[in-house]
Design a protein around this motif. Structure first.
Motif, short mmCIF file in Angstrom:
data_model
loop_
_atom_site.label_atom_id
_atom_site.label_comp_id
_atom_site.label_asym_id
_atom_site.label_seq_id
_atom_site.Cartn_x
_atom_site.Cartn_y
_atom_site.Cartn_z
N ASP A 25 0.83 -1.20 0.00
CA ASP A 25 0.00 0.00 0.00
C ASP A 25 0.87 1.26 0.00
O ASP A 25 0.62 2.20 -0.76
CB ASP A 25 -0.93 -0.01 1.22
N CYS A 26 1.90 1.26 0.83
CA CYS A 26 2.82 2.40 0.86
C CYS A 26 3.53 2.58 -0.47
O CYS A 26 3.73 3.71 -0.93
CB CYS A 26 3.85 2.22 1.97
N HIS A 27 3.93 1.47 -1.10
CA HIS A 27 4.59 1.55 -2.40
C HIS A 27 3.66 2.20 -3.44
O HIS A 27 4.10 3.07 -4.21
CB HIS A 27 5.01 0.16 -2.90
N LYS A 28 2.40 1.81 -3.45
CA LYS A 28 1.45 2.39 -4.41
C LYS A 28 1.27 3.89 -4.16
O LYS A 28 1.26 4.68 -5.10
CB LYS A 28 0.10 1.68 -4.30
N ARG A 29 1.10 4.27 -2.89
CA ARG A 29 0.93 5.68 -2.58
C ARG A 29 2.18 6.47 -2.92
O ARG A 29 2.11 7.60 -3.39
CB ARG A 29 0.55 5.86 -1.10
N LEU A 30 3.34 5.86 -2.69
CA LEU A 30 4.60 6.53 -3.00
C LEU A 30 4.77 6.72 -4.50
O LEU A 30 5.20 7.79 -4.96
CB LEU A 30 5.77 5.73 -2.42
N GLU A 31 4.41 5.72 -5.29
CA GLU A 31 4.48 5.85 -6.74
C GLU A 31 3.57 6.97 -7.23
O GLU A 31 3.96 7.77 -8.08
CB GLU A 31 4.09 4.53 -7.41
N ALA A 32 2.36 7.04 -6.67
CA ALA A 32 1.42 8.09 -7.07
C ALA A 32 1.94 9.47 -6.66
O ALA A 32 1.87 10.43 -7.44
CB ALA A 32 0.05 7.84 -6.45
N SER A 33 2.50 9.57 -5.47
CA SER A 33 3.03 10.85 -5.00
C SER A 33 4.24 11.28 -5.81
O SER A 33 4.41 12.47 -6.11
CB SER A 33 3.43 10.76 -3.52
N LEU A 34 5.07 10.31 -6.18
CA LEU A 34 6.24 10.62 -7.01
C LEU A 34 5.81 11.14 -8.38
O LEU A 34 6.35 12.13 -8.87
CB LEU A 34 7.13 9.39 -7.15
N ALA A 35 4.83 10.49 -8.98
CA ALA A 35 4.33 10.95 -10.28
C ALA A 35 3.76 12.35 -10.17
O ALA A 35 3.99 13.20 -11.05
CB ALA A 35 3.28 9.98 -10.80
N ASP A 36 3.04 12.62 -9.10
CA ASP A 36 2.45 13.93 -8.87
C ASP A 36 3.55 14.99 -8.69
O ASP A 36 3.47 16.09 -9.23
CB ASP A 36 1.55 13.87 -7.64
N LEU A 37 4.58 14.64 -7.93
CA LEU A 37 5.70 15.56 -7.73
C LEU A 37 6.42 15.86 -9.04
O LEU A 37 6.72 17.02 -9.34
CB LEU A 37 6.68 14.97 -6.70
N LYS A 38 6.66 14.84 -9.83
CA LYS A 38 7.32 15.04 -11.13
C LYS A 38 6.49 15.94 -12.04
O LYS A 38 7.04 16.83 -12.72
CB LYS A 38 7.55 13.70 -11.83
N ALA A 39 5.18 15.73 -12.05
CA ALA A 39 4.31 16.55 -12.89
C ALA A 39 4.32 18.01 -12.44
O ALA A 39 4.37 18.92 -13.28
CB ALA A 39 2.88 16.00 -12.86
N THR A 40 4.28 18.23 -11.14
CA THR A 40 4.30 19.59 -10.61
C THR A 40 5.62 20.27 -10.94
O THR A 40 5.64 21.43 -11.36
CB THR A 40 4.07 19.58 -9.09
N LEU A 41 6.72 19.55 -10.76
CA LEU A 41 8.03 20.12 -11.07
C LEU A 41 8.13 20.46 -12.56
O LEU A 41 8.59 21.55 -12.93
CB LEU A 41 9.14 19.14 -10.67
N ALA A 42 7.66 19.56 -13.41
CA ALA A 42 7.71 19.81 -14.86
C ALA A 42 6.87 21.03 -15.23
O ALA A 42 7.28 21.85 -16.05
CB ALA A 42 7.22 18.58 -15.61
N GLU A 43 5.70 21.14 -14.61
CA GLU A 43 4.83 22.29 -14.91
C GLU A 43 5.48 23.60 -14.50
O GLU A 43 5.43 24.59 -15.24
CB GLU A 43 3.50 22.12 -14.18
N LEU A 44 6.13 23.62 -13.36
CA LEU A 44 6.80 24.84 -12.91
C LEU A 44 8.01 25.15 -13.78
O LEU A 44 8.29 26.32 -14.06
CB LEU A 44 7.21 24.71 -11.44
N GLU A 45 8.73 24.12 -14.21
CA GLU A 45 9.89 24.35 -15.07
C GLU A 45 9.45 24.89 -16.43
O GLU A 45 10.15 25.71 -17.03
CB GLU A 45 10.69 23.06 -15.23
N GLU A 46 8.30 24.45 -16.92
CA GLU A 46 7.78 24.98 -18.18
C GLU A 46 7.42 26.45 -18.05
O GLU A 46 7.48 27.20 -19.02
CB GLU A 46 6.56 24.18 -18.63
N ALA A 47 7.04 26.86 -16.85
CA ALA A 47 6.70 28.25 -16.60
C ALA A 47 7.94 29.08 -16.25
O ALA A 47 7.83 30.19 -15.74
CB ALA A 47 5.68 28.34 -15.47
N ASN A 48 9.11 28.49 -16.51
CA ASN A 48 10.40 29.15 -16.29
C ASN A 48 10.70 29.45 -14.83
O ASN A 48 11.42 30.38 -14.52
CB ASN A 48 10.53 30.43 -17.13
#
Length: 110
Positions: A61-84
């Motif tokens: 269960d922790c692994h699944k939540r961690l995978e989801a959180s990691l994907a969410d973190l990557k998406a947020t970081l990518a979105e902010l990097e696109e906004a310079n």
């Protein structure tokens, strides 16, 4: 829209789940040893085996939540990097957390 505050929250969430995962792994080790000790002393193990089974169920269960959180973190970081927006302590922490988690998943899969 992603903000630096969201990035910081998502980074903290990933780190909290990693701590939780490690805690469950240690608990499984303790409970396994305790169950083995109890088996030597007597046949009444039902309660202890249930505790051990519940602890083991929490790890996937922790692994699944961690995978989801990691994907969410990557998406947020990518979105902010696109906004310079690429500089700052929050960005460094997020990148560091992503690297650590990817290594954790590599060692788990191996």
């Amino acid at each position: 829209m992603a903000t630096v505050r969201n990035l910081k929250i998502k980074t903290s969430t990933c780190r909290r789940i990693v701590k939780e995962l490690h805690s469950y792994e240690k608990e499984v080790e303790r409970e396994t040893a305790k169950t083995a000790d109890m088996k030597e002393k007597g046949p009444d193990l039902l309660g202890q085996e249930n505790v051990l089974a519940e602890s083991r169920m929490m790890i996937p269960d922790c692994h699944k939540r961690l995978e989801a959180s990691l994907a969410d973190l990557k998406a947020t970081l990518a979105e902010l990097e696109e906004a310079n927006e690429k500089e700052g302590l929050e960005f460094d922490e997020a990148r560091s957390t992503i690297t650590e988690l990817e290594k954790l998943f590599e060692t788990t899969e191996a």
